[in-house]
Design a protein around this motif. Sequence first.
Motif, short mmCIF file in Angstrom:
data_model
loop_
_atom_site.label_atom_id
_atom_site.label_comp_id
_atom_site.label_asym_id
_atom_site.label_seq_id
_atom_site.Cartn_x
_atom_site.Cartn_y
_atom_site.Cartn_z
N GLU A 202 3.01 -43.03 5.97
CA GLU A 202 3.58 -44.02 5.04
C GLU A 202 5.08 -43.85 4.86
O GLU A 202 5.73 -44.74 4.30
N PHE A 203 5.65 -42.73 5.33
CA PHE A 203 7.10 -42.54 5.23
C PHE A 203 7.86 -43.57 6.07
O PHE A 203 9.08 -43.69 5.95
N ASN A 204 7.14 -44.31 6.90
CA ASN A 204 7.78 -45.40 7.63
C ASN A 204 8.29 -46.50 6.69
O ASN A 204 9.07 -47.36 7.11
N GLY B 143 1.17 -32.27 13.40
CA GLY B 143 0.93 -33.67 13.68
C GLY B 143 2.18 -34.41 14.14
O GLY B 143 3.25 -33.84 14.27
N PRO B 144 2.04 -35.71 14.36
CA PRO B 144 3.15 -36.50 14.90
C PRO B 144 4.19 -36.87 13.84
O PRO B 144 3.87 -37.00 12.66
N ILE B 145 5.41 -37.03 14.27
CA ILE B 145 6.51 -37.47 13.40
C ILE B 145 6.46 -38.99 13.29
O ILE B 145 6.42 -39.69 14.31
N PRO B 146 6.42 -39.55 12.07
CA PRO B 146 6.41 -41.02 11.92
C PRO B 146 7.59 -41.67 12.64
O PRO B 146 8.68 -41.11 12.70
N SER B 147 7.35 -42.85 13.16
CA SER B 147 8.33 -43.51 14.03
C SER B 147 9.68 -43.73 13.36
O SER B 147 10.73 -43.59 14.00
N GLY C 113 6.23 -34.97 18.71
CA GLY C 113 6.75 -36.33 18.79
C GLY C 113 8.27 -36.32 18.75
O GLY C 113 8.88 -35.38 18.26
N SER C 114 8.86 -37.38 19.25
CA SER C 114 10.32 -37.48 19.27
C SER C 114 10.89 -37.27 17.86
O SER C 114 10.32 -37.76 16.88
N PRO C 115 11.97 -36.44 17.75
CA PRO C 115 12.80 -35.86 18.81
C PRO C 115 12.32 -34.49 19.31
O PRO C 115 13.07 -33.83 20.03
N LEU C 116 11.11 -34.07 18.96
CA LEU C 116 10.55 -32.81 19.45
C LEU C 116 9.72 -33.09 20.70
O LEU C 116 9.80 -34.16 21.29
#
Length: 268
Positions: free
Chosen positions: A164-166, A183-187, A205-208
Amino acid sequence: MADDTKFLLWLLLLSSSTLCFGSELDIQCLKSVQQSVIDPSGVLKSSWNFSNGSDGYICKFTGVRCWHPEENRVLSLRLGNLGLEGPFPQGLQNCSSMTGLDLSSNNFSGPIPPDISRQMPYLTSLDLSYNSFSGSIPQNISNMIYLSVLNLQQNQLSGPIPAEFNFLTWLTTFNVANNLLSGPIPSLLRNFTASNFVGNKELCGSPLDDCSRRRRWRIHIRMHRINDLSSIGAAVGFVVGFVVAFYFPHCFIFSERLRAYVVLLHLL
């Protein structure tokens, strides 16, 4: 440009609407904060003296900024690096027009309140970095739609960064480095540099690193460990079986050929 205009209109609306709020609530807010934190150095105890009672007297308290120096309305609390301890401070919901909270570089611990946005809905800056906060990052923070600064680095926070931080489209500063996140980094957050996410072994996830690559690597490591354990188990089983058979041959039923082999080993 439209966002800047919207932000200025919001500040004007907040400033005018809070004139209707009693300053007694802000005073009660600070009293609750003072009572709920551990203050080994006595910074708040010595500075936050509530016996004055004049207009704007709380504005002279350490770490307190007011909307106007002659009004007891808290604009922000800057309590960083004061040696404060204990759980997340209580009573902050009574600072009803507060837009900034800085608790960085203290010794606070325990969870971040799951209803933090209900307590402080108008925050534009939240800095909880360099403490020992634990548990998950509250999804509720995503309701702080005016938030532009969110610093959570150097804590013990675990679990995912809420998807939800998106919705935090006004974020210009974001840091969760050196926690226990996974887990994945929000887009929306992928525009921030890797240094804002490092130190979280299970975060991907990007940038990792790419999440699928990280998952394949974990499966490879897990299978390698299983193979190693299988090989060790087989070797140990062989040795134990050989030793038992050599020293306690009477415990087993052997074929004549195997019995003769054991007798031969005894003779050697």
